[in-house]
Design a protein around this motif. Structure first.
Motif, PDB file in Angstrom:
ATOM      1  N   MET A   1     -91.703  37.445  -6.250  1.00 25.91           N
ATOM      2  CA  MET A   1     -92.355  36.252  -5.668  1.00 25.91           C
ATOM      3  C   MET A   1     -91.791  34.999  -6.337  1.00 25.91           C
ATOM      4  SD  MET A   1     -96.403  35.198  -5.649  1.00 25.91           S
ATOM      5  CE  MET A   1     -96.872  36.603  -4.658  1.00 25.91           C
ATOM      6  N   CYS A   2     -91.391  34.016  -5.544  1.00 24.94           N
ATOM      7  CA  CYS A   2     -90.857  32.780  -6.117  1.00 24.94           C
ATOM      8  C   CYS A   2     -91.994  31.925  -6.660  1.00 24.94           C
ATOM      9  CB  CYS A   2     -90.065  31.995  -5.077  1.00 24.94           C
ATOM     10  SG  CYS A   2     -91.070  31.367  -3.715  1.00 24.94           S
ATOM     11  N   ILE A   3     -91.622  30.880  -7.441  1.00 29.78           N
ATOM     12  CA  ILE A   3     -92.639  30.023  -8.069  1.00 29.78           C
ATOM     13  C   ILE A   3     -93.507  29.359  -7.008  1.00 29.78           C
ATOM     14  CG2 ILE A   3     -92.981  27.989  -9.503  1.00 29.78           C
ATOM     15  CD1 ILE A   3     -90.540  28.676 -11.011  1.00 29.78           C
ATOM     16  N   ARG A   4     -92.887  28.868  -5.923  1.00 28.58           N
ATOM     17  CA  ARG A   4     -93.665  28.175  -4.894  1.00 28.58           C
ATOM     18  C   ARG A   4     -94.721  29.076  -4.289  1.00 28.58           C
ATOM     19  NH1 ARG A   4     -90.418  26.089   0.218  1.00 28.58           N
ATOM     20  NH2 ARG A   4     -90.401  28.337   0.564  1.00 28.58           N
ATOM     21  N   MET A 194    -107.693  23.644 -13.821  1.00 30.33           N
ATOM     22  CA  MET A 194    -107.389  25.066 -13.696  1.00 30.33           C
ATOM     23  C   MET A 194    -106.042  25.266 -13.000  1.00 30.33           C
ATOM     24  SD  MET A 194    -109.595  28.019 -11.731  1.00 30.33           S
ATOM     25  CE  MET A 194    -111.104  27.444 -12.516  1.00 30.33           C
ATOM     26  N   LEU A 195    -105.808  24.463 -11.943  1.00 29.67           N
ATOM     27  CA  LEU A 195    -104.559  24.566 -11.198  1.00 29.67           C
ATOM     28  C   LEU A 195    -103.378  24.188 -12.075  1.00 29.67           C
ATOM     29  CD1 LEU A 195    -103.060  25.015  -8.540  1.00 29.67           C
ATOM     30  CD2 LEU A 195    -103.545  22.639  -7.933  1.00 29.67           C
ATOM     31  N   ALA A 196    -103.545  23.085 -12.847  1.00 26.97           N
ATOM     32  CA  ALA A 196    -102.473  22.657 -13.742  1.00 26.97           C
ATOM     33  C   ALA A 196    -102.165  23.745 -14.767  1.00 26.97           C
ATOM     34  CB  ALA A 196    -102.859  21.355 -14.441  1.00 26.97           C
ATOM     35  N   SER A 197    -103.241  24.352 -15.284  1.00 26.44           N
ATOM     36  CA  SER A 197    -103.057  25.439 -16.253  1.00 26.44           C
ATOM     37  C   SER A 197    -102.343  26.622 -15.615  1.00 26.44           C
ATOM     38  CB  SER A 197    -104.423  25.862 -16.802  1.00 26.44           C
ATOM     39  OG  SER A 197    -104.295  26.969 -17.661  1.00 26.44           O
ATOM     40  N   ASN A 198    -102.715  26.930 -14.356  1.00 28.94           N
ATOM     41  CA  ASN A 198    -102.076  28.049 -13.656  1.00 28.94           C
ATOM     42  C   ASN A 198    -100.604  27.768 -13.389  1.00 28.94           C
ATOM     43  OD1 ASN A 198    -104.437  29.528 -13.598  1.00 28.94           O
ATOM     44  ND2 ASN A 198    -105.058  28.809 -11.589  1.00 28.94           N
ATOM     45  N   ILE A 199    -100.304  26.507 -13.027  1.00 31.01           N
ATOM     46  CA  ILE A 199     -98.908  26.138 -12.784  1.00 31.01           C
ATOM     47  C   ILE A 199     -98.101  26.273 -14.067  1.00 31.01           C
ATOM     48  CG2 ILE A 199     -97.379  24.213 -12.224  1.00 31.01           C
ATOM     49  CD1 ILE A 199     -99.467  23.261 -10.223  1.00 31.01           C
ATOM     50  N   ASP A 200     -98.684  25.795 -15.185  1.00 32.24           N
ATOM     51  CA  ASP A 200     -98.001  25.923 -16.471  1.00 32.24           C
ATOM     52  C   ASP A 200     -97.768  27.386 -16.818  1.00 32.24           C
ATOM     53  OD1 ASP A 200     -97.980  23.194 -16.721  1.00 32.24           O
ATOM     54  OD2 ASP A 200     -99.780  23.101 -18.001  1.00 32.24           O
ATOM     55  N   SER A 201     -98.786  28.204 -16.531  1.00 34.02           N
ATOM     56  CA  SER A 201     -98.652  29.636 -16.810  1.00 34.02           C
ATOM     57  C   SER A 201     -97.560  30.265 -15.950  1.00 34.02           C
ATOM     58  CB  SER A 201     -99.985  30.349 -16.559  1.00 34.02           C
ATOM     59  OG  SER A 201    -100.996  29.868 -17.421  1.00 34.02           O
ATOM     60  N   LEU A 202     -97.519  29.837 -14.666  1.00 30.38           N
ATOM     61  CA  LEU A 202     -96.491  30.365 -13.766  1.00 30.38           C
ATOM     62  C   LEU A 202     -95.097  29.953 -14.222  1.00 30.38           C
ATOM     63  CD1 LEU A 202     -98.175  29.789 -10.289  1.00 30.38           C
ATOM     64  CD2 LEU A 202     -97.563  31.988 -11.290  1.00 30.38           C
ATOM     65  N   GLN A 203     -94.987  28.690 -14.650  1.00 28.34           N
ATOM     66  CA  GLN A 203     -93.696  28.234 -15.136  1.00 28.34           C
ATOM     67  C   GLN A 203     -93.279  29.002 -16.385  1.00 28.34           C
ATOM     68  OE1 GLN A 203     -94.372  24.008 -15.587  1.00 28.34           O
ATOM     69  NE2 GLN A 203     -93.573  23.562 -13.551  1.00 28.34           N
ATOM     70  N   LEU A 209     -89.343  35.425 -17.243  1.00 30.28           N
ATOM     71  CA  LEU A 209     -88.613  36.320 -16.342  1.00 30.28           C
ATOM     72  C   LEU A 209     -87.123  35.994 -16.338  1.00 30.28           C
ATOM     73  CD1 LEU A 209     -91.071  36.546 -13.315  1.00 30.28           C
ATOM     74  CD2 LEU A 209     -90.468  38.382 -14.883  1.00 30.28           C
ATOM     75  N   VAL A 210     -86.808  34.686 -16.336  1.00 31.25           N
ATOM     76  CA  VAL A 210     -85.403  34.274 -16.361  1.00 31.25           C
ATOM     77  C   VAL A 210     -84.732  34.779 -17.641  1.00 31.25           C
ATOM     78  CG1 VAL A 210     -83.865  32.277 -16.533  1.00 31.25           C
ATOM     79  CG2 VAL A 210     -85.728  32.259 -14.885  1.00 31.25           C
ATOM     80  N   GLU A 211     -85.450  34.634 -18.764  1.00 31.18           N
ATOM     81  CA  GLU A 211     -84.909  35.119 -20.031  1.00 31.18           C
ATOM     82  C   GLU A 211     -84.714  36.629 -20.004  1.00 31.18           C
ATOM     83  OE1 GLU A 211     -87.553  33.782 -23.038  1.00 31.18           O
ATOM     84  OE2 GLU A 211     -86.960  31.665 -22.863  1.00 31.18           O
ATOM     85  N   GLN A 212     -85.700  37.324 -19.396  1.00 31.20           N
ATOM     86  CA  GLN A 212     -85.587  38.777 -19.313  1.00 31.20           C
ATOM     87  C   GLN A 212     -84.408  39.194 -18.435  1.00 31.20           C
ATOM     88  OE1 GLN A 212     -89.366  40.296 -18.023  1.00 31.20           O
ATOM     89  NE2 GLN A 212     -90.411  39.755 -19.934  1.00 31.20           N
TER      90      GLN A 212
END
Length: 266
Positions: A1-4, A194-203, A209-212
């Motif tokens: 799933m992409c970030i968007r 909550m949304l901002a926190s979720n976005i930060d968590s997703l980022q 994931l990119v590092e992995q």
């Protein structure tokens, strides 16, 4: 799933819970009384200043000045302003409370509501009017007319559950005296955070994931290089063994030839 897509999923979840959160908070406010909920509701007869109904909201000791409420109501009933103003909210700063009253001329009674100073005045006026409606409706339901009301003494209506329930319905409707717009804004702010926190968590998860992926690619490259080196080493070892076999065969043949020559075979 992409970030968007992940953000859309999280955002949709936040919006879906907004109304549920607001509804739950309003429902729970009716069961737990504290904070900025009103302290008490009194109803007094104007004819003799008797307080015929008292309903404490939550623990009577919530306000340290609660023992003085009855005396304050009696003094207001005797004040000159009571004759000229049908409704008023008085700021008693020394006791950190509002005392709001409303006269009901037809029944010759006065409603008092005691609240913390943080209770919104606009909501308090609405609460007074709703208490008036609920109280009169309850009187009608239990068949108490004006002439019967005049015969009531101090606290004689306290045991009437229909009256108490009606008053508490009014209390529950306005809760801690926070305007609905402020409640909605508070829920929106909470969900924005909550949304901002979720976005930060997703980022953060995406970066992980990119590092992995990068680490995996590195490991694949290393594994490929290892395989290549392993194959080269195997080839070298094979050639070394082959050379040794050939050398052994040639040496053996030379030795046999030399022995045969010594024996005179040739």
């Amino acid at each position: 799933m992409c970030i968007r897509d992940s953000i859309n999923a999280e955002y949709g979840g936040c919006l879906a819970t907004t109304l549920t959160t607001l509804h739950s908070s309003v429902t729970m406010a009716a069961k737990v009384y504290g904070g900025n909920h009103p302290y008490a509701v009194f109803v007094a007869k104007k004819s003799d200043n008797n307080i015929i109904f008292v309903k404490w909201i939550g623990n009577q000791g919530r306000c340290r000045y609660s023992v003085e409420f009855e005396d304050l109501a009696q003094r207001m009933l005797e004040a000159k302003q009571m004759k000229t103003l049908d409704e008023r909210i008085v700021n008693v700063a020394s006791k950190d409370i509002y005392i709001a009253y409303r006269k009901e001329k037809n029944l010759d009674i006065v409603y008092f509501v005691f609240t913390p100073l943080d209770y919104n005045k606009g909501m308090l006026r609405k609460l007074l009017r709703l208490i008036d409606e609920k109280f009169k409706s309850a009187l009608t339901e239990i068949h108490i007319e004006k002439e019967h009301l005049e015969q009531q003494g101090p606290g004689t209506l306290n045991s009437k559950s229909i009256i108490k329930n009606g008053v508490m319905e009014a209390i529950d409707k306005y809760g801690e005296g926070v305007p609905l717009t402020d409640q909605i804004l508070a829920v929106i702010d909470k969900n924005k955070a909550m949304l901002a926190s979720n976005i930060d968590s997703l980022q953060a998860r995406n970066e992980a994931l990119v590092e992995q992926v990068a680490l995996t690619e590195t490991l694949v490259d290393l594994a490929s290089q290892f395989d290549e080196k392993s194959a080269a080493i195997k080839q070298a070892m094979y050639m070394k063994r082959l050379k040794m076999i050939i050398l052994a065969v040639l040496t053996g043949a030379l030795l046999l030839t030399l022995i045969a020559w010594k024996l005179g075979v040739f």
